[in-house]
Structures are given as structure tokens and as C-alpha cells.
Design a protein around this motif. Structure first.
Motif, PDB file in Angstrom:
ATOM      1  N   ASP A 199     -27.996   2.686  30.824  1.00  0.00           N
ATOM      2  CA  ASP A 199     -28.928   1.605  30.513  1.00  0.00           C
ATOM      3  C   ASP A 199     -29.655   1.924  29.201  1.00  0.00           C
ATOM      4  O   ASP A 199     -30.381   2.915  29.113  1.00  0.00           O
ATOM      5  CB  ASP A 199     -29.930   1.441  31.647  1.00  0.00           C
ATOM      6  CG  ASP A 199     -30.754   0.167  31.507  1.00  0.00           C
ATOM      7  OD1 ASP A 199     -31.354  -0.029  30.428  1.00  0.00           O
ATOM      8  OD2 ASP A 199     -30.802  -0.624  32.470  1.00  0.00           O
ATOM      9  N   GLN A 200     -29.450   1.087  28.192  1.00  0.00           N
ATOM     10  CA  GLN A 200     -30.027   1.336  26.875  1.00  0.00           C
ATOM     11  C   GLN A 200     -31.558   1.310  26.906  1.00  0.00           C
ATOM     12  O   GLN A 200     -32.219   2.068  26.202  1.00  0.00           O
ATOM     13  CB  GLN A 200     -29.505   0.304  25.867  1.00  0.00           C
ATOM     14  CG  GLN A 200     -28.002   0.355  25.651  1.00  0.00           C
ATOM     15  CD  GLN A 200     -27.565   1.681  25.053  1.00  0.00           C
ATOM     16  OE1 GLN A 200     -28.228   2.228  24.168  1.00  0.00           O
ATOM     17  NE2 GLN A 200     -26.447   2.213  25.539  1.00  0.00           N
ATOM     18  N   ARG A 201     -32.121   0.423  27.736  1.00  0.00           N
ATOM     19  CA  ARG A 201     -33.578   0.342  27.804  1.00  0.00           C
ATOM     20  C   ARG A 201     -34.166   1.631  28.365  1.00  0.00           C
ATOM     21  O   ARG A 201     -35.200   2.110  27.886  1.00  0.00           O
ATOM     22  CB  ARG A 201     -33.999  -0.848  28.665  1.00  0.00           C
ATOM     23  CG  ARG A 201     -33.664  -2.207  28.050  1.00  0.00           C
ATOM     24  CD  ARG A 201     -33.921  -3.321  29.058  1.00  0.00           C
ATOM     25  NE  ARG A 201     -33.071  -3.154  30.247  1.00  0.00           N
ATOM     26  CZ  ARG A 201     -33.124  -3.948  31.304  1.00  0.00           C
ATOM     27  NH1 ARG A 201     -33.986  -4.955  31.336  1.00  0.00           N
ATOM     28  NH2 ARG A 201     -32.322  -3.748  32.335  1.00  0.00           N
ATOM     29  N   ASP A 202     -33.500   2.172  29.369  1.00  0.00           N
ATOM     30  CA  ASP A 202     -33.976   3.440  29.917  1.00  0.00           C
ATOM     31  C   ASP A 202     -33.892   4.552  28.882  1.00  0.00           C
ATOM     32  O   ASP A 202     -34.783   5.403  28.793  1.00  0.00           O
ATOM     33  CB  ASP A 202     -33.151   3.824  31.157  1.00  0.00           C
ATOM     34  CG  ASP A 202     -33.516   2.990  32.380  1.00  0.00           C
ATOM     35  OD1 ASP A 202     -34.535   2.276  32.320  1.00  0.00           O
ATOM     36  OD2 ASP A 202     -32.783   3.047  33.370  1.00  0.00           O
ATOM     37  N   ILE A 203     -32.828   4.550  28.111  1.00  0.00           N
ATOM     38  CA  ILE A 203     -32.666   5.581  27.084  1.00  0.00           C
ATOM     39  C   ILE A 203     -33.825   5.525  26.090  1.00  0.00           C
ATOM     40  O   ILE A 203     -34.409   6.555  25.721  1.00  0.00           O
ATOM     41  CB  ILE A 203     -31.317   5.423  26.352  1.00  0.00           C
ATOM     42  CG1 ILE A 203     -30.163   5.704  27.320  1.00  0.00           C
ATOM     43  CG2 ILE A 203     -31.254   6.341  25.146  1.00  0.00           C
ATOM     44  CD1 ILE A 203     -28.799   5.459  26.718  1.00  0.00           C
ATOM     45  N   VAL A 204     -34.197   4.319  25.668  1.00  0.00           N
ATOM     46  CA  VAL A 204     -35.296   4.157  24.704  1.00  0.00           C
ATOM     47  C   VAL A 204     -36.612   4.637  25.310  1.00  0.00           C
ATOM     48  O   VAL A 204     -37.375   5.370  24.669  1.00  0.00           O
ATOM     49  CB  VAL A 204     -35.407   2.689  24.264  1.00  0.00           C
ATOM     50  CG1 VAL A 204     -36.674   2.469  23.435  1.00  0.00           C
ATOM     51  CG2 VAL A 204     -34.179   2.275  23.465  1.00  0.00           C
ATOM     52  N   ARG A 205     -36.885   4.246  26.555  1.00  0.00           N
ATOM     53  CA  ARG A 205     -38.151   4.628  27.191  1.00  0.00           C
ATOM     54  C   ARG A 205     -38.249   6.144  27.372  1.00  0.00           C
ATOM     55  O   ARG A 205     -39.277   6.754  27.047  1.00  0.00           O
ATOM     56  CB  ARG A 205     -38.275   3.948  28.557  1.00  0.00           C
ATOM     57  CG  ARG A 205     -38.345   2.432  28.489  1.00  0.00           C
ATOM     58  CD  ARG A 205     -38.180   1.869  29.883  1.00  0.00           C
ATOM     59  NE  ARG A 205     -38.056   0.422  29.888  1.00  0.00           N
ATOM     60  CZ  ARG A 205     -37.238  -0.264  30.667  1.00  0.00           C
ATOM     61  NH1 ARG A 205     -36.438   0.380  31.507  1.00  0.00           N
ATOM     62  NH2 ARG A 205     -37.210  -1.571  30.638  1.00  0.00           N
ATOM     63  N   ILE A 206     -37.173   6.735  27.893  1.00  0.00           N
ATOM     64  CA  ILE A 206     -37.201   8.181  28.138  1.00  0.00           C
ATOM     65  C   ILE A 206     -37.260   8.947  26.823  1.00  0.00           C
ATOM     66  O   ILE A 206     -37.956   9.968  26.713  1.00  0.00           O
ATOM     67  CB  ILE A 206     -35.977   8.602  28.972  1.00  0.00           C
ATOM     68  CG1 ILE A 206     -35.988   7.897  30.328  1.00  0.00           C
ATOM     69  CG2 ILE A 206     -35.958  10.110  29.157  1.00  0.00           C
ATOM     70  CD1 ILE A 206     -37.264   8.074  31.117  1.00  0.00           C
TER      71      ILE A 206
END
Length: 305
Positions: A199-206
């Protein structure tokens, strides 16, 4: 649990009305903070191996409440209860809809969260004015925030600001107990797979959370020239295999709170638990002299422990 909590309160109430054990040493750092403020000189002159988070947190609380001994020790106890409540929220959120093999072992998130607080080492940390509880509370709060960011759809619009706050909480925890640096690789557990793709959004947040931790703690460690202040006593090791193994307990607790489904593997294959225990014991004897729990109490009975 109620009986243990009541006993804990009684023990604190009848504890000495003066600093004991390591309390005088840590309280001296509060005087240094009041003298220097949060400045480069304060960080450079900081005498303790644990970082300055305890000092700052306790100085602020002492300014507001000004409690005398032994009642000031209830500050750590209150942090323990707050951490337990946050653990309960994390476990309730993370265990919902998870692997039945995991949830079967934990029918009550309240009981599981309380079990963390009943460990003997936690009793020492939460029964005196020591450094562990402020860092632990901040780290548990950060883990709850990560869970909200990843799992709660109502938090999607707040994901970036929440990630920044989460990173700051984690950075403060790391500056309180440097062992919490193990959270950085554990953050990868928060990245989900969707249709076989990360999940790209998770990658950005983490990535944002990790970046905040590094940007806040990095300059401090550079100023110190390592993970502990230069004026503190050192055992001469720093980064080593033995210290890494001792810090692995922090990672285990973080994983138990944040990704309990991983332990389903151990539940289904109990021989792995036995194998891990044997390897851990062998390593503890191979790399260093084993640390005997309650050694100071056993010394009069067993000289040389």
C-alpha cells in the motif's frame, strides 16, 4: 489485577519519604535542566546514559504539582496505568478480526494489557521516579496512533499530521530510552499488502514517521558522538551483539502490541517456542556473563552472584 494494583499503591504510600536507589541521580538531571534549559549545553553536559526525556517530563510535572516524597512516586504509577489503558485500546483494535489462533489466547484485551504491567521489572520502574515510564508511555501512545492511521478510515484525512505527531512521540521515547530504536525496523509491519502490492499510502506514512524520528534524534546522537551522552558512565560496548539481544525484548513487546497475528506462527508450531528459548539461553551464556534477576537481593545468600 485489582489486588496487585492496590498492593502497589500501598507500597508506594509507605515507601521512604526521601530519594532512594537511582532516584537522587536522576533528580539531579532535573536541576541541570532548570539551570540550562533545553540547550546544546544541557544535552552535552547531560550525565545519564538514558536520554533527557525523563528529565524534561518530570520537570514539567513537578512544576505543576510539586509533590513531595513518597507521593511524587505516584507520577510513575499514573503513567503505568495510562500506558495500560493505551495498550488495551491497541490490543482491542489490533485483535479485532485477526487470526483466531491469536484471539483465542487473548479473549480479554484488558487482561492481556494488564499482564504487561504486572511484570516484576515494571514494578520497579513504575514504583519509583525512574526513566522507563515516560518513554514507555510515549512509545505506547505512538503505537496507538499508528494503528489509528493505518486501520481507522475516519483518520485518513488526519494521516499526515498524525504521522508527524507519532514521529515526535517516538523520537521522545527514543531519547528517553535509546533501546526503543528497535521500533524503526518494526515500523515495516504497519505496511499492508493490497492485491499483492504494498500500500503506497502506508509506505508514505511510515516513511514520514521514521524520518521524523531520525531527524529529531539524529542531531542529538551526533552531538553526543554516539547513543549515550559523553559524560555518562559507559561499559565500553555501545553497539554490540550482547546489547542487541538485550534490546530485543523491546522489539518483542512492540510486536506483541502492534502485530499480534505474527505469534500465530508460534501458536501453531509450538516446537518453535522451545527452539527459540534454547537458542536465547545459549546466546546469553555464550556472549556474556548472564544477568541474574534480583542479584542484589541474593548476594547475601549466594556470595559471588
Amino acid at each position: 489485577m485489582s489486588a496487585a494494583t492496590l498492593a502497589f499503591c500501598v507500597l508506594i504510600s509507605v515507601s521512604p519519604a526521601y530519594p532512594i536507589y537511582d532516584e537522587p541521580w536522576f533528580l539531579d538531571t532535573v536541576a541541570l535542566f532548570k539551570q540550562c534549559g533545553f540547550t546544546i549545553n544541557f544535552l552535552r553536559e547531560f550525565p545519564g546514559a538514558p536520554g533527557p526525556t525523563f528529565t524534561i517530563v518530570y520537570a514539567l510535572i513537578d512544576r505543576v504539582f510539586g509533590l513531595a516524597f513518597p507521593w511524587s512516586r505516584f507520577i510513575s504509577f499514573a503513567m503505568l496505568i495510562a500506558a495500560m489503558v493505551l495498550m488495551w485500546r491497541i490490543l482491542k483494535m489490533r485483535l479485532a478480526g485477526r487470526d483466531p489462533a491469536v484471539t483465542a489466547l487473548s479473549p480479554s484485551p484488558v487482561l492481556l494489557a494488564a499482564s504487561f504491567t504486572m511484570l516484576p521489572s515494571v514494578g520497579v520502574s513504575a514504583g519509583m521516579i525512574l526513566t522507563e515510564m515516560p518513554a514507555a508511555l510515549l512509545m505506547v501512545a505512538a503505537l496507538l496512533l499508528i494503528g489509528k492511521i493505518v486501520d481507522d478510515k475516519n483518520w485518513q484525512s488526519l494521516s499526515i499530521p498524525a504521522a508527524l505527531v507519532c514521529g515526535l512521540a517516538m523520537a521522545a521515547a527514543v531519547l528517553g530510552r535509546q533501546n526503543y530504536l528497535v521500533i524503526l525496523p518494526c515500523l515495516l509491519l504497519a505496511i499492508r499488502w493490497r492485491a499483492g502490492v504494498l500500500d503506497q499510502r502506508d509506505i508514505v506514512r511510515i516513511a514520514l514517521i521514521g524520518a521524523v524520528v531520525v531527524l529529531v534524534t539524529g542531531p542529538v546522537f551526533l552531538l553526543w558522538g554516539g547513543f549515550i551522552p559523553p559524560r555518562s558512565a559507559s561499559n565500553g560496548e555501545g553497539i554490540s551483539l550482547s546489547n542487541g539481544i538485550r534490546s530485543a525484548g523491546y522489539a518483542g513487546t512492540i510486536i506483541a502490541l502492534f502485530a499480534p497475528e505474527i505469534y500465530a506462527i508460534l501458536i501453531r508450531r509450538k516446537w518453535l517456542v522451545f527452539a527459540i528459548a534454547i537458542v536465547s539461553i545459549a546466546l546469553s551464556f555464550a556472549i556474556d556473563r548472564p544477568i541474574l534477576p534480583l542479584a542484589s537481593l541474593l548476594e547475601p545468600l549466594l556470595p559471588g552472584t
